[in-house]
Design a protein around this motif. Sequence first.
Motif, PDB file in Angstrom:
ATOM      1  N   UNK A  89       6.776  -1.726  -9.444  1.00  0.00           N
ATOM      2  CA  UNK A  89       6.213  -2.462  -8.307  1.00  0.00           C
ATOM      3  C   UNK A  89       5.204  -1.564  -7.600  1.00  0.00           C
ATOM      4  N   UNK A  90       4.025  -2.105  -7.313  1.00  0.00           N
ATOM      5  CA  UNK A  90       3.001  -1.275  -6.675  1.00  0.00           C
ATOM      6  C   UNK A  90       2.564  -1.871  -5.338  1.00  0.00           C
ATOM      7  N   UNK A 141       0.891  -3.718   2.982  1.00  0.00           N
ATOM      8  CA  UNK A 141       0.960  -4.824   2.008  1.00  0.00           C
ATOM      9  C   UNK A 141       2.324  -4.789   1.310  1.00  0.00           C
ATOM     10  N   UNK A 142       2.758  -5.919   0.732  1.00  0.00           N
ATOM     11  CA  UNK A 142       4.039  -5.890   0.019  1.00  0.00           C
ATOM     12  C   UNK A 142       3.918  -5.149  -1.312  1.00  0.00           C
ATOM     13  N   UNK A 194      -6.529   0.488  -6.581  1.00  0.00           N
ATOM     14  CA  UNK A 194      -5.891   1.155  -5.466  1.00  0.00           C
ATOM     15  C   UNK A 194      -4.381   1.007  -5.564  1.00  0.00           C
ATOM     16  N   UNK A 195      -3.666   2.110  -5.573  1.00  0.00           N
ATOM     17  CA  UNK A 195      -2.216   2.083  -5.448  1.00  0.00           C
ATOM     18  C   UNK A 195      -1.837   3.203  -4.489  1.00  0.00           C
TER      19      UNK A 195
END
Lengths: 336, 127
Positions: free
Chosen positions: B44-45, B51-52, B80-81
Amino acid sequence: MPGRRPSHPRSTAVTQQATPTEDPALLAEFEARIARGESIEPKDWMPERYRRQLVRMMSQHAHSEVVGMLPEGNWITRAPSLRRKLSLLAKVQDEAGHGLYIYCGTETLGVDRQQLLEELITGKAKYSSIFNYPTLTWADMGVIGWFVDGAAIVNQTALAKHCSYGPYKRAMVRVCKEENFHKKQGFESVAALAQGTPAQHAMVQDAVDRWWWPTLMMFGPPDSDSPNSAELLRWGVKKYTNDELRQRFVNLTIPQAQAVGLTLPDPSLRFDEATGNWVFGEIDWNEFWQVVKGDGPCNRERVAARRAAHEDGEWVRAAATAHAEKKAARGATRAA
Amino acid sequence: MYGTVLPVGEGAGQEQDPTAKAPAAGAPTDGAIADGQWQLWEVFTQETQGAPHEHAGSVRATDAGHALQNARDVYGRRGKVISMWVVPTGAIAASSPSDAGPFFDPMNERPYVHPHFYKAPRGVRGV
């Protein structure tokens, strides 16, 4: 993906083997969902043929990304400038990533990637025939980016927009975000060579002449001879036929070739005012099937290179496993 | 009342597959290696602050640290992470597709769960 199907070893081949008889009500509801444009997710009921067709198509796609690194890897150390080397390195790294996204997608269908990798290195798996041609000159790198990635983008954009299987569609969205620079860097390199010395122009024209027809074959056999198309179209995995996508690629590419003063090796190319399409000559399907069946210029070399890479990495995988076990054991003693 | 929770991930593979080797005694449970294959982890990122975290895909890895590293390499290479979670696939309990109706019923057909069902004296504001 939560709720992936339990996996057990089975062949990923979609043969004309018998499929279990399916509940007509479930099938009707499934097809109604497809008609409504709904996304099919891993835990949803799906016809066995749909599952098998997806496994076939997605695994071949993943393998193509992985094998696609090999013809380019050949040229990383021979790139003519640091700028070209950086972009080629990044592109090859992307292809590894794209292969992993799609392997991840196939795992939601109850196949595991170890089995897929096994099929690839034993030469059982199919992948895009284009990668069974040799990369003879530096110009091939530019032309591959322009033609091969350009053709891939045409295919993958359609899947990212319309594919009925959620995990595949999402993987394609991810891939398309990264893929565009591949084509652009290729075209930049091609344009530079085309406008360079006479020798450079001749080198890139030669690459175009060698890659044009195999690139057109990338879209698969003609609609009249495509055994899997009907099912893939009916169930919304694909929205367009092989010939429709091929035509789209040709229409996009010809003006690009003209813009940099390169010709395509097809004397019968002509623009048809009535349809707005470029009409092109007959593709040599004998050559296509020969390469698909394993007798292209580089089939054996590609599989051998992939197998060697996999086997040479065995000690790294063993070390990672041993390290994890040691860490876990240490944790267990501390907890005791 | 929960929907039927299907077994997922490696554990399920072992139940289904009689040829699968049981993990050796003392083998790590969270990095259990079934069938010579590393465990499956869901990734999950999070793209921006606030943000979720969203499901990105999966990786195979020996343990949580290794899974994070692989997830970073595969799903955090481009774009973007700023944060990542990895969860063993088998640890996720999921609803089943047949739950879609009753399990998640938003009660939209009941008018009394919406504000316009209720009246307030004329002229009162901000209710």
